[in-house]
Design a protein around this motif. Structure first.
Motif, PDB file in Angstrom:
ATOM      1  N   ALA A  26       0.826  -1.208   0.000  1.00 36.48           N
ATOM      2  CA  ALA A  26       0.000   0.000   0.000  1.00 36.48           C
ATOM      3  C   ALA A  26       0.859   1.256   0.000  1.00 36.48           C
ATOM      4  CB  ALA A  26      -0.934  -0.008   1.206  1.00 36.48           C
ATOM      5  N   ALA A  27       1.955   1.226   0.748  1.00 38.68           N
ATOM      6  CA  ALA A  27       2.851   2.388   0.795  1.00 38.68           C
ATOM      7  C   ALA A  27       3.454   2.681  -0.569  1.00 38.68           C
ATOM      8  CB  ALA A  27       3.960   2.143   1.811  1.00 38.68           C
ATOM      9  N   GLU A  28       3.543   1.651  -1.408  1.00 41.15           N
ATOM     10  CA  GLU A  28       4.089   1.828  -2.757  1.00 41.15           C
ATOM     11  C   GLU A  28       2.988   2.032  -3.794  1.00 41.15           C
ATOM     12  OE1 GLU A  28       7.022   2.361  -3.667  1.00 41.15           O
ATOM     13  OE2 GLU A  28       8.198   1.795  -1.902  1.00 41.15           O
ATOM     14  N   GLY A  29       1.758   2.269  -3.314  1.00 39.51           N
ATOM     15  CA  GLY A  29       0.693   2.667  -4.226  1.00 39.51           C
ATOM     16  C   GLY A  29      -0.319   1.609  -4.599  1.00 39.51           C
ATOM     17  N   ALA A  30      -0.156   0.375  -4.133  1.00 40.36           N
ATOM     18  CA  ALA A  30      -1.100  -0.677  -4.495  1.00 40.36           C
ATOM     19  C   ALA A  30      -2.410  -0.543  -3.727  1.00 40.36           C
ATOM     20  CB  ALA A  30      -0.491  -2.050  -4.227  1.00 40.36           C
ATOM     21  N   ARG A  31      -3.481  -1.007  -4.340  1.00 39.01           N
ATOM     22  CA  ARG A  31      -4.759  -1.173  -3.649  1.00 39.01           C
ATOM     23  C   ARG A  31      -4.758  -2.594  -3.091  1.00 39.01           C
ATOM     24  NH1 ARG A  31     -10.793  -0.168  -6.310  1.00 39.01           N
ATOM     25  NH2 ARG A  31     -11.999  -0.590  -4.407  1.00 39.01           N
ATOM     26  N   VAL A  32      -4.910  -2.718  -1.800  1.00 39.86           N
ATOM     27  CA  VAL A  32      -4.704  -3.998  -1.139  1.00 39.86           C
ATOM     28  C   VAL A  32      -6.022  -4.587  -0.654  1.00 39.86           C
ATOM     29  CG1 VAL A  32      -3.512  -5.189   0.735  1.00 39.86           C
ATOM     30  CG2 VAL A  32      -2.403  -3.268  -0.414  1.00 39.86           C
ATOM     31  N   PHE A  33      -6.225  -5.854  -0.957  1.00 42.99           N
ATOM     32  CA  PHE A  33      -7.385  -6.605  -0.487  1.00 42.99           C
ATOM     33  C   PHE A  33      -6.888  -7.694   0.450  1.00 42.99           C
ATOM     34  CE2 PHE A  33      -8.789  -4.518  -4.258  1.00 42.99           C
ATOM     35  CZ  PHE A  33     -10.159  -4.309  -4.114  1.00 42.99           C
ATOM     36  N   LEU A  34      -7.334  -7.629   1.701  1.00 47.33           N
ATOM     37  CA  LEU A  34      -6.861  -8.535   2.740  1.00 47.33           C
ATOM     38  C   LEU A  34      -7.896  -9.614   3.015  1.00 47.33           C
ATOM     39  CD1 LEU A  34      -5.668  -5.790   5.233  1.00 47.33           C
ATOM     40  CD2 LEU A  34      -4.272  -6.991   3.553  1.00 47.33           C
ATOM     41  N   ALA A  35      -7.454 -10.868   3.043  1.00 49.06           N
ATOM     42  CA  ALA A  35      -8.347 -11.981   3.347  1.00 49.06           C
ATOM     43  C   ALA A  35      -7.821 -12.752   4.539  1.00 49.06           C
ATOM     44  CB  ALA A  35      -8.464 -12.915   2.142  1.00 49.06           C
ATOM     45  N   GLY A  36      -8.736 -13.269   5.336  1.00 50.87           N
ATOM     46  CA  GLY A  36      -8.356 -14.073   6.489  1.00 50.87           C
ATOM     47  C   GLY A  36      -9.604 -14.554   7.196  1.00 50.87           C
ATOM     48  N   ARG A  37      -9.413 -15.159   8.360  1.00 47.73           N
ATOM     49  CA  ARG A  37     -10.556 -15.703   9.104  1.00 47.73           C
ATOM     50  C   ARG A  37     -10.906 -14.900  10.350  1.00 47.73           C
ATOM     51  NH1 ARG A  37      -9.102 -21.948   9.889  1.00 47.73           N
ATOM     52  NH2 ARG A  37      -7.211 -20.965  10.715  1.00 47.73           N
ATOM     53  N   THR A  38     -10.070 -13.906  10.696  1.00 43.39           N
ATOM     54  CA  THR A  38     -10.298 -13.134  11.917  1.00 43.39           C
ATOM     55  C   THR A  38     -10.497 -11.660  11.572  1.00 43.39           C
ATOM     56  OG1 THR A  38      -8.811 -14.669  13.061  1.00 43.39           O
ATOM     57  CG2 THR A  38      -9.407 -12.644  14.222  1.00 43.39           C
ATOM     58  N   PRO A  39     -11.735 -11.187  11.542  1.00 38.87           N
ATOM     59  CA  PRO A  39     -12.012  -9.805  11.125  1.00 38.87           C
ATOM     60  C   PRO A  39     -11.223  -8.751  11.893  1.00 38.87           C
ATOM     61  CG  PRO A  39     -14.048 -11.055  11.268  1.00 38.87           C
ATOM     62  CD  PRO A  39     -12.971 -11.934  11.848  1.00 38.87           C
ATOM     63  N   ALA A  40     -11.069  -8.925  13.203  1.00 37.94           N
ATOM     64  CA  ALA A  40     -10.391  -7.897  13.999  1.00 37.94           C
ATOM     65  C   ALA A  40      -8.947  -7.704  13.547  1.00 37.94           C
ATOM     66  CB  ALA A  40     -10.438  -8.270  15.481  1.00 37.94           C
ATOM     67  N   LYS A  41      -8.261  -8.796  13.235  1.00 36.15           N
ATOM     68  CA  LYS A  41      -6.869  -8.698  12.794  1.00 36.15           C
ATOM     69  C   LYS A  41      -6.779  -8.049  11.413  1.00 36.15           C
ATOM     70  CE  LYS A  41      -5.052 -12.629  15.427  1.00 36.15           C
ATOM     71  NZ  LYS A  41      -4.353 -13.935  15.343  1.00 36.15           N
ATOM     72  N   LEU A  42      -7.694  -8.413  10.529  1.00 37.05           N
ATOM     73  CA  LEU A  42      -7.716  -7.803   9.200  1.00 37.05           C
ATOM     74  C   LEU A  42      -7.995  -6.314   9.301  1.00 37.05           C
ATOM     75  CD1 LEU A  42      -9.834 -10.509   7.339  1.00 37.05           C
ATOM     76  CD2 LEU A  42      -7.388 -10.149   7.092  1.00 37.05           C
ATOM     77  N   ASP A  43      -8.951  -5.942  10.130  1.00 44.03           N
ATOM     78  CA  ASP A  43      -9.316  -4.534  10.278  1.00 44.03           C
ATOM     79  C   ASP A  43      -8.162  -3.716  10.856  1.00 44.03           C
ATOM     80  OD1 ASP A  43     -11.831  -5.023   9.278  1.00 44.03           O
ATOM     81  OD2 ASP A  43     -12.785  -5.220  11.241  1.00 44.03           O
ATOM     82  N   ALA A  44      -7.390  -4.311  11.761  1.00 44.76           N
ATOM     83  CA  ALA A  44      -6.259  -3.591  12.353  1.00 44.76           C
ATOM     84  C   ALA A  44      -5.236  -3.220  11.290  1.00 44.76           C
ATOM     85  CB  ALA A  44      -5.614  -4.432  13.449  1.00 44.76           C
ATOM     86  N   ALA A  59     -11.903  -8.957   3.815  1.00 42.64           N
ATOM     87  CA  ALA A  59     -12.959  -9.946   3.616  1.00 42.64           C
ATOM     88  C   ALA A  59     -12.611 -11.198   4.409  1.00 42.64           C
ATOM     89  CB  ALA A  59     -13.118 -10.291   2.139  1.00 42.64           C
ATOM     90  N   VAL A  60     -13.614 -11.801   5.008  1.00 41.14           N
ATOM     91  CA  VAL A  60     -13.415 -13.074   5.686  1.00 41.14           C
ATOM     92  C   VAL A  60     -13.493 -14.171   4.628  1.00 41.14           C
ATOM     93  CG1 VAL A  60     -14.324 -14.689   7.385  1.00 41.14           C
ATOM     94  CG2 VAL A  60     -14.354 -12.226   7.844  1.00 41.14           C
ATOM     95  N   VAL A  61     -12.363 -14.830   4.384  1.00 40.18           N
ATOM     96  CA  VAL A  61     -12.264 -15.853   3.344  1.00 40.18           C
ATOM     97  C   VAL A  61     -11.486 -17.043   3.892  1.00 40.18           C
ATOM     98  CG1 VAL A  61     -11.450 -16.406   1.016  1.00 40.18           C
ATOM     99  CG2 VAL A  61     -12.253 -14.093   1.533  1.00 40.18           C
ATOM    100  N   ASP A  62     -12.021 -18.222   3.716  1.00 46.21           N
ATOM    101  CA  ASP A  62     -11.323 -19.451   4.075  1.00 46.21           C
ATOM    102  C   ASP A  62     -10.485 -19.856   2.871  1.00 46.21           C
ATOM    103  OD1 ASP A  62     -10.429 -21.966   4.725  1.00 46.21           O
ATOM    104  OD2 ASP A  62     -12.399 -22.764   5.271  1.00 46.21           O
ATOM    105  N   ALA A  63      -9.170 -19.780   2.987  1.00 50.34           N
ATOM    106  CA  ALA A  63      -8.269 -20.060   1.868  1.00 50.34           C
ATOM    107  C   ALA A  63      -8.192 -21.539   1.528  1.00 50.34           C
ATOM    108  CB  ALA A  63      -6.876 -19.524   2.169  1.00 50.34           C
ATOM    109  N   LEU A  64      -8.997 -22.357   2.200  1.00 48.55           N
ATOM    110  CA  LEU A  64      -9.094 -23.778   1.864  1.00 48.55           C
ATOM    111  C   LEU A  64     -10.416 -24.100   1.163  1.00 48.55           C
ATOM    112  CD1 LEU A  64      -7.782 -25.207   5.245  1.00 48.55           C
ATOM    113  CD2 LEU A  64      -6.548 -25.202   3.075  1.00 48.55           C
TER     114      LEU A  64
END
Length: 249
Positions: A26-44, A59-64
């Protein structure tokens, strides 16, 4: 900026490694989409990026889950127009046990998780990148050095599997101008919990290096941002060693 107008998806984006990469992208200009199972950690992580003036969505996404992964990546492309960078840094089910004592079902389950998530996320990104004629898939933490040690069970085997998939993906996607690379460290002390019993482990990470210091999360992010940028466009099917000399090539 290195990644201006690029779109990055990061599985495990709420973790220490994924977060470091996401912040650097993001610091280098990218638009970043974060996926994981724990919303609080993603939001932080997303909040950190936004406070610094960057763009981040979660987004809450199960990578399996094949349906979840494909649906999410399709939605990212529908929103942003492309997927230029794909990173999977979800945790593996490491079993620290001699293979001779390991239940077959436990071993199979651990290997299946690694194979499944890297295949699913790789496929989801590759389908779009092939159409675009560009893109980078970045792996982290693998090793194809052939080194191992007693008692680490699935750890080295899982890492070697990731690297084998990296080589195969690079072979298949290279003709479409899609790069596949990986990063390797000798351990990052910041990711080890601060407890009396872990201090010797963190010191061992430092002592094993040639530079007298171990890689930091900031190092990981900066190198990752460069690797997925066009400045590294000649690199594919290779592993980048940022172990500060803990591993000598």
């Amino acid at each position: 900026m290195l990644l201006e107008n690029k779109t990055a998806v990061v599985y495990g984006g709420g973790g220490s490694i994924g977060g470091a990469m996401a912040r650097a992208f993001a610091a280098e200009g990218a638009r970043v989409f974060l996926a994981g199972r724990t919303p609080a950690k993603l939001d932080a992580v997303a909040d950190d990026i936004r406070r610094a003036g960057g763009l981040a969505e979660t987004a809450v996404v199960d990578a399996l889950d094949e349906t979840a992964v494909n649906g999410w990546v399709d939605s990212v492309v529908a929103t942003a127009g492309s997927v230029d960078i794909s990173v999977n840094v979800i945790s593996h089910d490491a079993i620290f046990q001699p293979l001779v004592d390991m239940p077959v079902a436990d071993f199979a389950r651990a290997m299946e998780k690694v194979a499944r998530t890297f295949l699913l996320t790789g496929q989801a990104a590759a389908r779009h990148m092939v159409k675009q004629g560009s893109g980078v898939i970045l792996h982290f933490g693998g090793s194809d050095s052939g080194n191992s040690m007693p008692g680490i069970g699935t750890v080295q085997i899982g890492s070697d599997l990731v690297e084998a998939m990296r080589r195969q993906w690079a072979c298949e996607l290279g003709p479409h101008s899609v790069r596949v690379v990986s990063m390797r460290t000798g351990g990052i002390p910041e990711t080890v919990p601060d407890m009396p019993q872990t201090e010797p482990i963190k010191q061992q990470m430092v002592d094993a290096t040639l530079l007298g210091r171990a890689a930091t999360l900031e190092d990981v992010g900066r190198v990752a941002a460069w690797l997925v940028s066009d400045h590294a466009r000649t690199l594919t099917s290779t592993q980048v060693n940022i172990s500060c000399g803990a591993f000598v090539d």
